[in-house]
Design a protein around this motif. Structure first.
Motif, short mmCIF file in Angstrom:
data_model
loop_
_atom_site.label_atom_id
_atom_site.label_comp_id
_atom_site.label_asym_id
_atom_site.label_seq_id
_atom_site.Cartn_x
_atom_site.Cartn_y
_atom_site.Cartn_z
N LEU A 1 24.98 -25.97 -8.76
CA LEU A 1 25.65 -24.86 -8.09
C LEU A 1 24.69 -24.30 -7.04
N ALA A 2 25.15 -24.27 -5.81
CA ALA A 2 24.29 -23.79 -4.74
C ALA A 2 24.07 -22.30 -4.81
N SER A 3 25.05 -21.58 -5.36
CA SER A 3 24.95 -20.12 -5.41
C SER A 3 25.22 -19.61 -6.83
N VAL A 4 24.24 -18.90 -7.38
CA VAL A 4 24.38 -18.21 -8.66
C VAL A 4 23.74 -16.83 -8.47
N MET A 5 24.57 -15.80 -8.44
CA MET A 5 24.06 -14.45 -8.19
C MET A 5 24.39 -13.53 -9.36
N PRO A 6 23.37 -12.96 -10.01
CA PRO A 6 23.62 -12.02 -11.10
C PRO A 6 23.97 -10.63 -10.59
N GLN A 7 24.90 -9.99 -11.24
CA GLN A 7 25.20 -8.58 -10.94
C GLN A 7 24.22 -7.71 -11.71
N PRO A 8 23.65 -6.68 -11.09
CA PRO A 8 22.70 -5.82 -11.79
C PRO A 8 23.31 -5.21 -13.05
N VAL A 9 22.53 -5.25 -14.13
CA VAL A 9 22.93 -4.65 -15.41
C VAL A 9 21.90 -3.58 -15.75
N PRO A 10 22.33 -2.33 -15.89
CA PRO A 10 21.37 -1.25 -16.21
C PRO A 10 20.55 -1.56 -17.45
N GLY A 11 19.24 -1.40 -17.34
CA GLY A 11 18.35 -1.63 -18.47
C GLY A 11 17.90 -3.06 -18.64
N TRP A 12 18.28 -3.93 -17.68
CA TRP A 12 17.91 -5.34 -17.76
C TRP A 12 17.41 -5.83 -16.40
N LYS A 13 16.41 -6.70 -16.44
CA LYS A 13 15.86 -7.30 -15.23
C LYS A 13 16.29 -8.76 -15.17
N ALA A 14 16.88 -9.18 -14.05
CA ALA A 14 17.35 -10.55 -13.90
C ALA A 14 16.42 -11.34 -12.98
N GLU A 15 16.13 -12.58 -13.37
CA GLU A 15 15.29 -13.46 -12.57
C GLU A 15 16.02 -14.80 -12.39
N VAL A 16 16.14 -15.25 -11.15
CA VAL A 16 16.82 -16.51 -10.83
C VAL A 16 15.79 -17.58 -10.53
N THR A 17 15.90 -18.71 -11.23
CA THR A 17 14.98 -19.84 -11.03
C THR A 17 15.72 -20.99 -10.36
N LYS A 18 15.11 -21.54 -9.30
CA LYS A 18 15.71 -22.67 -8.60
C LYS A 18 14.86 -23.92 -8.79
N SER A 19 15.53 -25.08 -8.69
CA SER A 19 14.83 -26.36 -8.83
C SER A 19 15.24 -27.30 -7.72
N LYS A 20 14.33 -28.21 -7.37
CA LYS A 20 14.61 -29.20 -6.34
C LYS A 20 15.65 -30.20 -6.84
N LEU A 21 16.51 -30.62 -5.93
CA LEU A 21 17.54 -31.59 -6.27
C LEU A 21 17.13 -32.99 -5.84
N ASP A 22 17.43 -33.99 -6.69
CA ASP A 22 17.16 -35.38 -6.31
C ASP A 22 18.09 -35.80 -5.17
N LYS A 23 19.32 -35.28 -5.22
CA LYS A 23 20.29 -35.58 -4.17
C LYS A 23 20.77 -34.27 -3.57
N PRO A 24 20.50 -34.02 -2.29
CA PRO A 24 20.88 -32.74 -1.67
C PRO A 24 22.39 -32.51 -1.70
N LEU A 25 22.77 -31.24 -1.74
CA LEU A 25 24.17 -30.84 -1.67
C LEU A 25 24.56 -30.57 -0.24
N GLU A 26 25.81 -30.83 0.08
CA GLU A 26 26.34 -30.45 1.38
C GLU A 26 27.34 -29.34 1.19
N LEU A 27 27.06 -28.18 1.78
CA LEU A 27 27.92 -27.01 1.62
C LEU A 27 28.09 -26.33 2.97
#
Length: 262
Positions: free
Chosen positions: A74-100
């Motif tokens: 999934l090219a886009s994964v966005m968390p909505q802020p949740v009070p009292g919680w900290k969100a961290e998004v981790t990305k990884s390199k793809l073997d085959k690039p996506l076209e979007l």
């Protein structure tokens, strides 16, 4: 067999049945799960909730990690802020690039981590973590989002077991997002151009009938209200009659049992 024994056994059987239902329901709904808000169509975008219940009565959930499959990235994964919680998004390199949208994407979100920051999921509670996802793959029917739940007593529960066809549900099943058939509007929401044009063309005609429609609506509302009131009264009367008949039946059974025992 006396009436009192029959009554006691019936009550015991009912209690056991109710306890079984409660226990099974608790088991069925105690897993970490993913639930779409509206439609999650192939090739489109969706908003989902990661639902996290607390299964422990002596500890609180303080961390959640959700992993996303890189074989269907999934090219886009966005968390909505949740009070009292900290969100961290981790990305990884793809073997085959996506076209979007005409451009190549070399990395995708592989994990989102929520860590308690002034809040916890206490015993008997649950928390939802909203996410915006896209673009959803078009060549699969579901996405398996493996989750890891951590408690403040250092206990870790791994919701990573995939459901096998024809087999019983695993003890710690991974959350599964079911994808619906692809729609014409991949971005979700909004009317198709033909529908919009049709709505615009009929706008003048609709305005010309507003007054008449209003009169009909008022009349229909009055009739509906009267019908609803009548139905409600009838339902209450029937309910009371049913209760009285039930009480009379129980009393008759008790008297008959006493006469037989005498």
């Amino acid at each position: 067999m006396s009436v009192s024994r029959i009554s006691t056994r019936a009550a015991l059987a009912g209690g056991i049945a109710l306890s079984s239902v409660v226990l099974l329901s608790g088991t069925a709904f105690a897993h970490v799960s993913v639930q779409p808000q509206g439609e999650a169509a192939k090739g489109g975008y969706a908003t989902v909730n990661i639902k996290v219940p607390n299964e422990r009565d002596n500890a609180s959930t303080v961390k959640l990690e959700v992993s996303f499959p890189l074989d269907h990235p999934l090219a886009s994964v966005m968390p909505q802020p949740v009070p009292g919680w900290k969100a961290e998004v981790t990305k990884s390199k793809l073997d085959k690039p996506l076209e979007l949208h005409g451009r190549k994407i070399n990395e995708a979100v592989s994990k989102v981590t929520w860590t308690a920051d002034g809040s916890k999921i206490g015993p008997g509670q649950f928390q939802q973590f909203p996410l915006s996802l896209g673009q959803l793959p078009e060549d699969v029917d579901q996405l398996v989002l493996k989750a890891v739940q951590t408690y403040d007593n250092k206990e870790v529960v791994r919701w990573i077991e995939e459901q096998k066809e024809g087999a019983e549900e695993p003890q710690n099943p991974a959350p599964v997002l079911k994808l619906s058939a692809a729609s014409d509007d991949h971005h979700g929401g909004g009317a198709a151009p033909s529908a919009t044009a049709s709505a615009s063309a009929s706008a003048d005609e609709k305005d010309g009938h507003d007054d008449k429609a209003g009169d009909h609506e008022e009349k229909a509302a009055a009739e509906s209200s009267a019908s609803s009131s009548s139905s409600d009264t009838t339902a209450r009367v029937l309910g009371v009659v049913g209760i009285l008949i039930g009480v009379a039946g129980v009393a008759f059974g008790v008297l008959a049992g006493r006469r037989r025992s005498a």
